[in-house]
Write a protein that holds these residues in place. Structure first.
Motif, PDB file in Angstrom:
ATOM      1  N   ARG A 306       0.829  -1.203   0.000  1.00 49.51           N
ATOM      2  CA  ARG A 306       0.000   0.000   0.000  1.00 49.51           C
ATOM      3  C   ARG A 306       0.867   1.259   0.000  1.00 49.51           C
ATOM      4  NH1 ARG A 306      -3.205  -2.941   3.818  1.00 49.51           N
ATOM      5  NH2 ARG A 306      -2.338  -1.715   5.542  1.00 49.51           N
ATOM      6  N   GLN A 307       1.989   1.175   0.750  1.00 49.69           N
ATOM      7  CA  GLN A 307       2.883   2.326   0.788  1.00 49.69           C
ATOM      8  C   GLN A 307       3.526   2.556  -0.573  1.00 49.69           C
ATOM      9  OE1 GLN A 307       3.219   4.374   3.507  1.00 49.69           O
ATOM     10  NE2 GLN A 307       4.158   5.661   1.928  1.00 49.69           N
ATOM     11  N   GLN A 308       3.898   1.439  -1.230  1.00 53.16           N
ATOM     12  CA  GLN A 308       4.489   1.566  -2.560  1.00 53.16           C
ATOM     13  C   GLN A 308       3.499   2.185  -3.537  1.00 53.16           C
ATOM     14  OE1 GLN A 308       5.941  -2.272  -3.764  1.00 53.16           O
ATOM     15  NE2 GLN A 308       7.199  -2.522  -1.915  1.00 53.16           N
ATOM     16  N   GLU A 309       2.249   1.817  -3.416  1.00 52.55           N
ATOM     17  CA  GLU A 309       1.215   2.379  -4.283  1.00 52.55           C
ATOM     18  C   GLU A 309       1.063   3.876  -4.024  1.00 52.55           C
ATOM     19  OE1 GLU A 309      -1.541   2.688  -7.194  1.00 52.55           O
ATOM     20  OE2 GLU A 309      -0.305   0.934  -6.732  1.00 52.55           O
ATOM     21  N   LYS A 310       1.089   4.236  -2.737  1.00 53.69           N
ATOM     22  CA  LYS A 310       1.005   5.663  -2.409  1.00 53.69           C
ATOM     23  C   LYS A 310       2.209   6.427  -2.943  1.00 53.69           C
ATOM     24  CE  LYS A 310      -1.807   5.233   1.768  1.00 53.69           C
ATOM     25  NZ  LYS A 310      -1.859   5.453   3.246  1.00 53.69           N
ATOM     26  N   ASN A 311       3.382   5.799  -2.869  1.00 53.05           N
ATOM     27  CA  ASN A 311       4.589   6.441  -3.400  1.00 53.05           C
ATOM     28  C   ASN A 311       4.476   6.663  -4.902  1.00 53.05           C
ATOM     29  OD1 ASN A 311       5.684   6.445  -0.864  1.00 53.05           O
ATOM     30  ND2 ASN A 311       6.960   4.611  -1.172  1.00 53.05           N
ATOM     31  N   ARG A 312       3.935   5.632  -5.585  1.00 53.52           N
ATOM     32  CA  ARG A 312       3.769   5.764  -7.040  1.00 53.52           C
ATOM     33  C   ARG A 312       2.789   6.883  -7.367  1.00 53.52           C
ATOM     34  NH1 ARG A 312       4.281   0.024  -6.977  1.00 53.52           N
ATOM     35  NH2 ARG A 312       2.030  -0.216  -6.762  1.00 53.52           N
ATOM     36  N   GLU A 313       1.699   6.932  -6.597  1.00 46.00           N
ATOM     37  CA  GLU A 313       0.714   7.992  -6.820  1.00 46.00           C
ATOM     38  C   GLU A 313       1.336   9.362  -6.585  1.00 46.00           C
ATOM     39  OE1 GLU A 313      -2.541   7.202  -4.246  1.00 46.00           O
ATOM     40  OE2 GLU A 313      -3.242   5.437  -5.367  1.00 46.00           O
ATOM     41  N   TYR A 314       2.170   9.448  -5.531  1.00 44.70           N
ATOM     42  CA  TYR A 314       2.818  10.719  -5.218  1.00 44.70           C
ATOM     43  C   TYR A 314       3.763  11.127  -6.350  1.00 44.70           C
ATOM     44  CZ  TYR A 314       5.763  14.139  -2.864  1.00 44.70           C
ATOM     45  OH  TYR A 314       6.466  15.281  -2.551  1.00 44.70           O
ATOM     46  N   ARG A 315       4.559  10.161  -6.849  1.00 41.70           N
ATOM     47  CA  ARG A 315       5.486  10.469  -7.930  1.00 41.70           C
ATOM     48  C   ARG A 315       4.756  10.902  -9.194  1.00 41.70           C
ATOM     49  NH1 ARG A 315       8.330   5.953  -5.745  1.00 41.70           N
ATOM     50  NH2 ARG A 315       7.417   4.560  -7.303  1.00 41.70           N
ATOM     51  N   ASN A 316       3.646  10.223  -9.465  1.00 39.46           N
ATOM     52  CA  ASN A 316       2.853  10.600 -10.652  1.00 39.46           C
ATOM     53  C   ASN A 316       2.310  12.012 -10.511  1.00 39.46           C
ATOM     54  OD1 ASN A 316       3.262   8.131 -11.893  1.00 39.46           O
ATOM     55  ND2 ASN A 316       1.370   7.223 -11.067  1.00 39.46           N
ATOM     56  N   GLN A 317       1.832  12.334  -9.305  1.00 41.77           N
ATOM     57  CA  GLN A 317       1.312  13.682  -9.074  1.00 41.77           C
ATOM     58  C   GLN A 317       2.411  14.723  -9.242  1.00 41.77           C
ATOM     59  OE1 GLN A 317      -0.378  13.556  -5.159  1.00 41.77           O
ATOM     60  NE2 GLN A 317      -2.194  12.363  -5.797  1.00 41.77           N
ATOM     61  N   GLN A 318       3.611  14.419  -8.715  1.00 47.68           N
ATOM     62  CA  GLN A 318       4.734  15.343  -8.852  1.00 47.68           C
ATOM     63  C   GLN A 318       5.111  15.539 -10.310  1.00 47.68           C
ATOM     64  OE1 GLN A 318       6.452  17.100  -6.326  1.00 47.68           O
ATOM     65  NE2 GLN A 318       4.615  16.445  -5.213  1.00 47.68           N
ATOM     66  N   ALA A 319       5.125  14.440 -11.058  1.00 44.03           N
ATOM     67  CA  ALA A 319       5.470  14.513 -12.487  1.00 44.03           C
ATOM     68  C   ALA A 319       4.452  15.345 -13.242  1.00 44.03           C
ATOM     69  CB  ALA A 319       5.569  13.112 -13.075  1.00 44.03           C
ATOM     70  N   GLN A 320       3.171  15.128 -12.920  1.00 43.52           N
ATOM     71  CA  GLN A 320       2.116  15.904 -13.577  1.00 43.52           C
ATOM     72  C   GLN A 320       2.249  17.390 -13.258  1.00 43.52           C
ATOM     73  OE1 GLN A 320      -1.548  14.120 -12.281  1.00 43.52           O
ATOM     74  NE2 GLN A 320      -1.216  12.206 -13.434  1.00 43.52           N
ATOM     75  N   GLN A 321       2.569  17.712 -12.001  1.00 41.00           N
ATOM     76  CA  GLN A 321       2.739  19.112 -11.625  1.00 41.00           C
ATOM     77  C   GLN A 321       3.922  19.740 -12.348  1.00 41.00           C
ATOM     78  OE1 GLN A 321       3.027  19.139  -7.364  1.00 41.00           O
ATOM     79  NE2 GLN A 321       0.870  18.527  -7.050  1.00 41.00           N
ATOM     80  N   GLN A 322       5.026  18.952 -12.463  1.00 45.74           N
ATOM     81  CA  GLN A 322       6.202  19.474 -13.172  1.00 45.74           C
ATOM     82  C   GLN A 322       5.905  19.683 -14.648  1.00 45.74           C
ATOM     83  OE1 GLN A 322       9.391  16.742 -12.390  1.00 45.74           O
ATOM     84  NE2 GLN A 322       9.558  17.319 -10.214  1.00 45.74           N
ATOM     85  N   ASP A 323       5.191  18.748 -15.242  1.00 50.65           N
ATOM     86  CA  ASP A 323       4.813  18.897 -16.652  1.00 50.65           C
ATOM     87  C   ASP A 323       3.950  20.140 -16.841  1.00 50.65           C
ATOM     88  OD1 ASP A 323       6.178  16.604 -17.251  1.00 50.65           O
ATOM     89  OD2 ASP A 323       4.403  15.311 -17.284  1.00 50.65           O
TER      90      ASP A 323
END
Length: 331
Positions: A306-323
């Motif tokens: 579950r933590q890994q999934e949250k980490n992936r979601e966080y990274r995706n959100q960060q990438a989207q914000q950077q884009d």
């Protein structure tokens, strides 16, 4: 074997027992002498909360006296438990009940303070027959199938002895699978809820191990196989349980055997001893502990996932914000 036997009227019966238990001086628990432990209701033990209990080991004529004596010895020394072999057909036994309950509740028993006793027990164990025998008249329906008693009754035996009857109740889950089968073998479970052949094989395995002579005598066997399936086939062939072409009807053979066991035609027996039950209870507790450990292990393993999934979601959100920021600069 999984037995589903907790319909609405049994749930209602549980609530009724809870309500009247505060008014009860003694519980008369009717047990099947052939299965003294399996025919007990652990839920009733909890609900009575210290109220003394008279355990009547009913159908004593169908029980092995030597093994029954082990249970009487097992319960000796407990001030809140009084146990006796019993038969609703034995007038002497019925006459002794008033004496037995008086032993447990010596401070009551007068017209002003009658002993208030509640009759309890699992279905098809003889509660209704006991009531009729005590009162000397037919006031409760008697049936060969479980759960024929469904409404609570209050009846006066004498001026100093009152009965409260409650519907037969079974607990929601039987944790010991061996107890489930013993209840089925002796007929406490509706036949519609069981597989005849499956239950008969369990019963035969027990008789092959503990009561070989009873099998040999009843079915006139020359050789007794250690395989219950083979013994059931022989019983079927000897009792006419045949289909076209001479094939054994195993369901019919199982019916024949179980009927002999339940009616006593096969001879007296007791399917459990205190030592055996203690061992089974240990196995049940070990199985529950193992199951709980496996559950906790699965939960623990799921945390990193579950933590890994949250980490992936966080990274995706960060990438989207950077884009999104990069797009704003380009514009």
């Amino acid at each position: 074997m999984s037995v589903q036997w907790y319909p609405g009227h049994m749930n209602k019966a549980r609530r009724e027992i809870e309500q009247v238990m505060t008014q009860v001086d003694v519980v008369i628990e009717v047990l099947d002498a052939r299965i003294p432990d399996s025919s007990q209701n652990p839920m009733l033990t909890t609900l009575r909360a210290g109220v003394p209990v008279l355990r009547l080991l009913n159908k004593k004529d169908l029980a092995d006296k030597a093994r029954l004596a082990l249970w009487l010895e097992h319960w000796q020394g407990n001030d809140t438990i009084l146990a006796h072999p019993f038969s609703t057909q034995d007038k002497a036994d019925v006459a002794k009940i008033s004496q037995w309950v008086s032993q447990l509740v010596p401070h009551r028993g007068t017209a002003e303070k009658p002993i208030r006793a509640m009759i309890a027990g699992i279905p098809n164990v003889g509660k209704s027959s006991l009531m009729n025998a005590l009162l000397g008249r037919r006031v409760a329906k008697v049936g060969d199938e479980p759960a024929v008693t469904k409404a609570q009754q209050k009846l006066k035996v004498t001026n100093g002895f009152v009965l409260l009857d409650t519907p037969g109740i079974l607990w929601p889950k039987i944790e010991n699978p061996d107890a489930s089968y013993r209840l089925a073998v002796t007929g406490a479970v509706r036949d519609t809820a069981i597989d005849y052949e499956d239950v008969a094989l369990v019963g035969l395995r027990f008789f092959i191990k503990d009561y070989q002579d009873a099998l040999v005598t009843r079915y006139k066997l020359k050789d007794l196989s250690s395989d219950p399936f083979e013994v059931l086939k022989v019983i079927g062939s000897k009792r006419g349980a045949l289909r076209a072409g001479g094939k054994i009807d195993m369901h019919k053979a199982a019916e024949v055997f179980l009927n002999d066991v339940r009616t006593g035609a096969i001879g007296p027996y007791v399917m459990e001893t205190p030592e055996m039950i203690a061992h089974e209870e240990l196995l049940v507790e070990e199985a529950k502990a193992k199951k709980e450990a496996e559950k906790q292990a699965r939960l623990a393993a799921a945390v990193p996932q579950r933590q890994q999934e949250k980490n992936r979601e966080y990274r995706n959100q960060q990438a989207q914000q950077q884009d999104a920021k990069a797009g704003d600069k380009t514009e």
